[in-house]
Write a protein that holds these residues in place. Structure first.
Motif, short mmCIF file in Angstrom:
data_model
loop_
_atom_site.label_atom_id
_atom_site.label_comp_id
_atom_site.label_asym_id
_atom_site.label_seq_id
_atom_site.Cartn_x
_atom_site.Cartn_y
_atom_site.Cartn_z
N GLU A 66 0.83 -1.20 0.00
CA GLU A 66 0.00 0.00 0.00
C GLU A 66 0.87 1.26 0.00
O GLU A 66 0.54 2.25 -0.67
CB GLU A 66 -0.93 0.01 1.22
CG GLU A 66 -2.10 -0.93 1.10
CD GLU A 66 -3.05 -0.82 2.27
OE1 GLU A 66 -4.08 -1.51 2.24
OE2 GLU A 66 -2.77 -0.05 3.22
N THR A 67 1.96 1.22 0.74
CA THR A 67 2.86 2.37 0.76
C THR A 67 3.45 2.61 -0.62
O THR A 67 3.49 3.74 -1.11
CB THR A 67 3.98 2.14 1.79
OG1 THR A 67 3.41 1.99 3.08
CG2 THR A 67 4.95 3.31 1.80
N ARG A 68 3.88 1.53 -1.27
CA ARG A 68 4.46 1.66 -2.61
C ARG A 68 3.46 2.26 -3.58
O ARG A 68 3.77 3.20 -4.32
CB ARG A 68 4.90 0.28 -3.10
CG ARG A 68 5.53 0.26 -4.49
CD ARG A 68 5.93 -1.15 -4.90
NE ARG A 68 4.79 -2.01 -5.14
CZ ARG A 68 4.17 -2.11 -6.32
NH1 ARG A 68 4.60 -1.39 -7.34
NH2 ARG A 68 3.13 -2.91 -6.47
N LEU A 69 2.25 1.75 -3.57
CA LEU A 69 1.23 2.26 -4.49
C LEU A 69 0.81 3.68 -4.13
O LEU A 69 0.57 4.51 -5.01
CB LEU A 69 0.02 1.32 -4.48
CG LEU A 69 0.23 -0.05 -5.09
CD1 LEU A 69 -0.99 -0.93 -4.88
CD2 LEU A 69 0.57 0.05 -6.57
N GLY A 70 0.71 3.96 -2.82
CA GLY A 70 0.31 5.30 -2.39
C GLY A 70 1.31 6.37 -2.82
O GLY A 70 0.92 7.45 -3.28
N ARG A 71 2.60 6.07 -2.68
CA ARG A 71 3.61 7.05 -3.07
C ARG A 71 3.62 7.24 -4.59
O ARG A 71 3.82 8.36 -5.08
CB ARG A 71 4.99 6.61 -2.58
CG ARG A 71 5.09 6.45 -1.05
CD ARG A 71 4.80 7.74 -0.31
NE ARG A 71 4.63 7.56 1.11
CZ ARG A 71 5.61 7.59 2.00
NH1 ARG A 71 6.86 7.77 1.60
NH2 ARG A 71 5.35 7.45 3.29
N ALA A 72 3.40 6.16 -5.34
CA ALA A 72 3.32 6.29 -6.79
C ALA A 72 2.08 7.10 -7.18
O ALA A 72 2.11 7.93 -8.09
CB ALA A 72 3.29 4.91 -7.44
N TRP A 73 0.99 6.84 -6.48
CA TRP A 73 -0.25 7.60 -6.70
C TRP A 73 0.01 9.10 -6.50
O TRP A 73 -0.44 9.92 -7.30
CB TRP A 73 -1.31 7.11 -5.73
CG TRP A 73 -2.68 7.69 -5.91
CD1 TRP A 73 -3.72 7.13 -6.58
CD2 TRP A 73 -3.16 8.94 -5.39
NE1 TRP A 73 -4.82 7.96 -6.52
CE2 TRP A 73 -4.50 9.08 -5.79
CE3 TRP A 73 -2.59 9.96 -4.63
CZ2 TRP A 73 -5.29 10.17 -5.46
CZ3 TRP A 73 -3.36 11.07 -4.30
CH2 TRP A 73 -4.70 11.17 -4.71
N LEU A 74 0.74 9.45 -5.44
CA LEU A 74 1.01 10.85 -5.15
C LEU A 74 1.81 11.50 -6.27
O LEU A 74 1.57 12.66 -6.63
CB LEU A 74 1.77 10.96 -3.82
CG LEU A 74 2.20 12.38 -3.42
CD1 LEU A 74 1.00 13.30 -3.27
CD2 LEU A 74 3.02 12.34 -2.13
N ARG A 75 2.77 10.78 -6.84
CA ARG A 75 3.56 11.35 -7.93
C ARG A 75 2.70 11.63 -9.16
O ARG A 75 2.87 12.65 -9.82
CB ARG A 75 4.72 10.41 -8.25
CG ARG A 75 5.86 10.56 -7.25
CD ARG A 75 6.65 9.27 -7.06
NE ARG A 75 7.80 9.49 -6.20
CZ ARG A 75 7.74 9.61 -4.87
NH1 ARG A 75 6.58 9.53 -4.25
NH2 ARG A 75 8.83 9.80 -4.15
N GLN A 76 1.77 10.75 -9.44
CA GLN A 76 0.84 11.00 -10.54
C GLN A 76 -0.06 12.19 -10.23
O GLN A 76 -0.36 13.01 -11.09
CB GLN A 76 -0.02 9.75 -10.80
CG GLN A 76 0.74 8.58 -11.39
CD GLN A 76 0.92 8.71 -12.90
OE1 GLN A 76 1.13 9.81 -13.40
NE2 GLN A 76 0.83 7.61 -13.60
N PHE A 77 -0.50 12.27 -8.99
CA PHE A 77 -1.37 13.38 -8.59
C PHE A 77 -0.63 14.72 -8.73
O PHE A 77 -1.18 15.69 -9.25
CB PHE A 77 -1.81 13.16 -7.14
CG PHE A 77 -2.83 14.16 -6.65
CD1 PHE A 77 -4.15 14.06 -7.04
CD2 PHE A 77 -2.46 15.19 -5.79
CE1 PHE A 77 -5.10 14.97 -6.59
CE2 PHE A 77 -3.39 16.10 -5.33
CZ PHE A 77 -4.73 15.99 -5.72
N ARG A 78 0.62 14.76 -8.26
CA ARG A 78 1.39 16.00 -8.38
C ARG A 78 1.61 16.40 -9.84
O ARG A 78 1.71 17.59 -10.14
CB ARG A 78 2.76 15.81 -7.72
CG ARG A 78 2.77 15.84 -6.20
CD ARG A 78 4.16 15.54 -5.71
NE ARG A 78 4.29 15.53 -4.26
CZ ARG A 78 5.18 14.81 -3.60
NH1 ARG A 78 6.02 14.01 -4.28
NH2 ARG A 78 5.25 14.87 -2.29
N ALA A 79 1.70 15.41 -10.71
CA ALA A 79 1.97 15.72 -12.11
C ALA A 79 0.83 16.50 -12.75
O ALA A 79 1.05 17.24 -13.72
CB ALA A 79 2.23 14.43 -12.89
#
Length: 503
Positions: A66-79
């Motif tokens: 979940e941490t791995r996916l959450g941090r990747a999710w955040l990078r997409q969100f910031r983009a």
């Protein structure tokens, strides 16, 4: 960097194809790195800084996946999301989350806070400890306790692993659901609303509603835990009930179009009644401190929302009964924006003498000085505050930016330390890249630039910067830098693989 230079934009709804595709370049900051003749330090003298990872090293309540996916999710969100870049507000919010966390039963995560430049009332928590808050939430929460109640509720969802439990019946939908969550949050942040989500997502709309909207049982669990968290942290739990009623009134006034928060966290009268009954049984551990700091943060949010007519923000603060100190703070920010810098600094300095424990006051004065081009004054103020309040990140960011115009070498040292303190902050790495380049740390500059790019979802561009850093390190004979670059290159490839799962 200061809030007054970054008003909230009026944004159209974003298309789904943009959201779920590879991150666009957008309005990317191009760094000019004039490499000075100053010789760089020797290899042994070159400092290092900690770099971000997508995987938690101490995941307990929240799984590493979940941490791995959450941090990747955040990078997409910031983009793609409209971000509100206000270091003072972000630091305040992170501190508030940290205050609630010990009472929330959430363990094994280091939460990351992100601010969204949207007037809409919303907040969200994403698996992996990502907590997002719209500027609009500050506008509608008149005190710190109502804001804390929303955060406590979100922490309740995280503590019970509601997302993971919701996936147990259909594990194969995990990635599509995360992608749908990303799309929904981006549409909401861009102003699309619920209708925009349904229209743009088509066949994924049902999946979004199924996976993002929590069940009634999950909502009641989050309410129960959130209320207990509030009480144990010293806040009146009644604030949660009042906040939900405020949202209901907003929905009624807007013709049944509820705040974004209620779309994913539906509130019924029976649920509010249940929460009210629990409140009566909860003793408060201790009454929390007054709301002066929160009201100043709220002033920043209102001024960002009403950037075209700041008098509206002042009027709203007066109407809502904000304390005189908060109104004086808001007036000082308006004066600074209008070019009355001396008046603004005089008022902020007087407030700092009156309220010496509020770190945001001297940091705001340093921001105002820097925005006005008073670089030496900003440096003096930043250094003074960090001597008295070491580790206060907003002051370090102002000092680092100001030093870039006077002493890039010292700026590099300040920002390198700040990067170790805040490895998930893209703003820090943006400034660090420039400071490194200007002070002769060329390879480290490209490495820092790579970190800024990957933190904002542009992994391929980040890898290009790593390649440039590698060539420079080879030319200049820097084995330590080469080793770090190789390590980061491997990590970046892993980041890219994770992010591709959302496409």
């Amino acid at each position: 960097m200061a809030m007054l230079r970054r008003p909230l934009p009026c944004l159209p709804a974003l298309a789904l194809s943009l959201m779920l595709s590879a991150p666009a370049i957008g309005q990317e900051l191009t760094l000019e790195l004039p490499y000075q003749a100053t010789p760089p330090p020797s290899v042994d003298d070159r400092p290092t800084f900690e770099l971000p990872s997508l995987v938690s090293h101490d995941a307990q309540a929240v799984s590493g996946e979940e941490t791995r996916l959450g941090r990747a999710w955040l990078r997409q969100f910031r983009a793609h999301a409209p971000l509100w870049q206000d270091p003072i507000t972000e630091h305040y919010l992170a501190s508030l989350v940290a205050r609630l966390l010990p009472y929330s039963h959430v363990s094994g995560i280091d939460p990351i806070v992100t601010l969204v430049a949207s007037e809409r009332l919303n907040a969200f928590a994403v698996p992996g400890g990502i907590i997002g808050v719209n500027a609009g939430l500050f506008a509608f929460a008149e005190g710190e306790a109502p804001l804390a109640s929303v955060l406590a509720h979100e922490l309740g969802h995280l503590s019970q692993n509601h997302y993971a439990r919701g996936q147990q019946r259909a594990e194969q939908t995990r990635i599509p659901a995360m992608a749908a969550m990303l799309a929904g949050m981006l549409l909401a942040a861009g102003g699309g609303g619920d209708a925009g989500i349904a229209a743009a997502m088509g066949s994924q709309a049902a999946l979004y509603q199924d996976q993002l909207a929590y069940s009634r049982r999950f909502e009641r669990e989050a309410d129960r835990l959130g209320l207990q968290t509030l009480a144990n942290a010293g806040y009146e739990p009644q604030a949660m009930v009042e906040m939900f009623r405020t949202m209901q009134r907003m929905a009624a006034l807007q013709g049944g179009n509820p705040p974004e928060f209620l779309l994913t966290h539906p509130v019924s009268e029976s649920r509010i009644s249940d929460a009210q009954a629990r409140v009566a049984q909860l003793p408060v551990a201790r009454h929390h401190r007054d709301d002066t700091e929160y009201q100043m943060i709220r002033a920043r949010a209102l001024l960002a929302i009403h950037d075209q007519d700041p008098r509206q923000a002042l009027t709203r603060l007066e109407r809502d009964g904000a304390k005189p100190a908060a109104r004086r703070y808001a007036t000082a920010l308006v004066d600074a924006q209008a070019g009355r810098v001396d008046d603004a600094l005089s008022a902020l300095d007087a407030l700092a003498r009156q309220l010496p424990d509020l770190a945001l006051l001297p940091a705001t004065a340093a921001e105002v000085a820097l925005d006005a081009g008073r670089v030496d004054d900003a440096i003096r103020r930043g250094r003074h505050q960090l001597r008295l309040m070491p580790g206060y990140a907003p002051a370090g960011l102002v000092l680092g930016e100001a030093l870039l115009q006077r002493d890039p070498g010292e700026a590099y040292r300040v920002l390198r330390d700040l990067a170790a303190q805040q490895p998930e902050n893209p703003q820090v790495f943006t400034l660090l890249a420039e400071a490194a380049g200007r002070s002769g740390h060329r390879a480290w500059g490209h490495l820092a630039r790579a970190e800024q790019l990957q933190l904002t979802g542009r992994i391929d561009r980040g890898i290009e910067q790593l390649d440039l850093a590698k060539e420079i390190a080879k030319t200049e004979g820097e084995p330590n830098v080469l080793a770090r670059i190789e390590q980061r290159h491997e990590a970046f490839v892993g980041y890219r693989k994770t992010m591709e799962e959302f496409e």
